[in-house]
Write an enzyme that holds these catalytic residues in place. Sequence first.
Site, PDB file in Angstrom:
ATOM      1  N   SER A 195      -1.424   5.546  -0.495  1.00  0.00           N
ATOM      2  CA  SER A 195      -0.639   5.478  -1.730  1.00  0.00           C
ATOM      3  C   SER A 195      -1.085   4.262  -2.518  1.00  0.00           C
ATOM      4  O   SER A 195      -1.547   3.268  -1.940  1.00  0.00           O
ATOM      5  CB  SER A 195       0.859   5.352  -1.408  1.00  0.00           C
ATOM      6  OG  SER A 195       1.606   5.005  -2.561  1.00  0.00           O
TER       7      SER A 195
ATOM      8  N   TYR B 288       7.460   0.952   3.233  1.00  0.00           N
ATOM      9  CA  TYR B 288       6.550   2.042   2.864  1.00  0.00           C
ATOM     10  C   TYR B 288       5.204   1.468   2.409  1.00  0.00           C
ATOM     11  O   TYR B 288       4.140   1.919   2.845  1.00  0.00           O
ATOM     12  CB  TYR B 288       7.170   2.864   1.745  1.00  0.00           C
ATOM     13  CG  TYR B 288       6.303   3.987   1.224  1.00  0.00           C
ATOM     14  CD1 TYR B 288       6.221   5.199   1.878  1.00  0.00           C
ATOM     15  CD2 TYR B 288       5.575   3.829   0.041  1.00  0.00           C
ATOM     16  CE1 TYR B 288       5.437   6.235   1.390  1.00  0.00           C
ATOM     17  CE2 TYR B 288       4.794   4.858  -0.461  1.00  0.00           C
ATOM     18  CZ  TYR B 288       4.718   6.058   0.224  1.00  0.00           C
ATOM     19  OH  TYR B 288       3.943   7.068  -0.277  1.00  0.00           O
TER      20      TYR B 288
END
Length: 254
Positions: free
Chosen positions: A144, A157
């Site tokens: 990501s 995350y």
Amino acid sequence: MNKWNLNNKKALVTGSTKGIGKAIVDEFISLGAEVFIVSRNQKEVENIIKEYAIKGITVEGISADLSKKEERLKLFNFVKEKWGALDILVNNAGTNIRKKTIDFTDGDYDFLLSTNLGSTFDMCRLFYPFLKKSEQGNIVNIASVAGLTSLRTGSIYAMTKAAIIQLTKNLSVEWAGDNIRVNAVAPWFFKTTLNKVILEREDFYNDVMARTPMKRLGQVEELANLVAFLVMPASSYITGQCISIDGGFTVYGF
């Protein structure tokens, strides 16, 4: 033209019954690969298998919670029994809990690390012998842009995605002599279930658009196209890379 297809390749895609994972499965099958799917939801796995069976295409799959080590081993043993081989591994399974750092519990921390990072690390290690035997093994890790820069998406995350990118680099060097290429892709905001709720907030959506030069969300098919390219013979000299697929977000300055 063989370098532009995936004929006779066996591919395992985790988190593969919806969103990005399902788009990758669709793309791989369209290019001639055999695909093995896995998701925590048994019903979703069954539905995908039936969907392709109607088209005369055999798709293997099981349900497994890859946040748990014993479930990863279950998946490995099932693939070993069904195929005994693997050419492509796509580590897509992942999730997020959006909180301020001070509000995360120990349970949140353990769950996110195990689901996102632990599963990716273990899957690479478990399937290494098969990928080595393939002699054209490929791993693509779904990271990501949160692993590259600060986003309002939760520090844990972001930590897991940054670690996945570094794991990708290390494995690409360590396993290059075994003819295993390892790459990662780093998406910005795509139209997925994981992002749906937060993107429904008008203020947040407007902020995303303001930071995206192409002024739109990504389509999961676009990400699937990139993943497919990275595992094709056509990309045979690309390894150790993390490619952002973000409409220009990570290079947008002023």
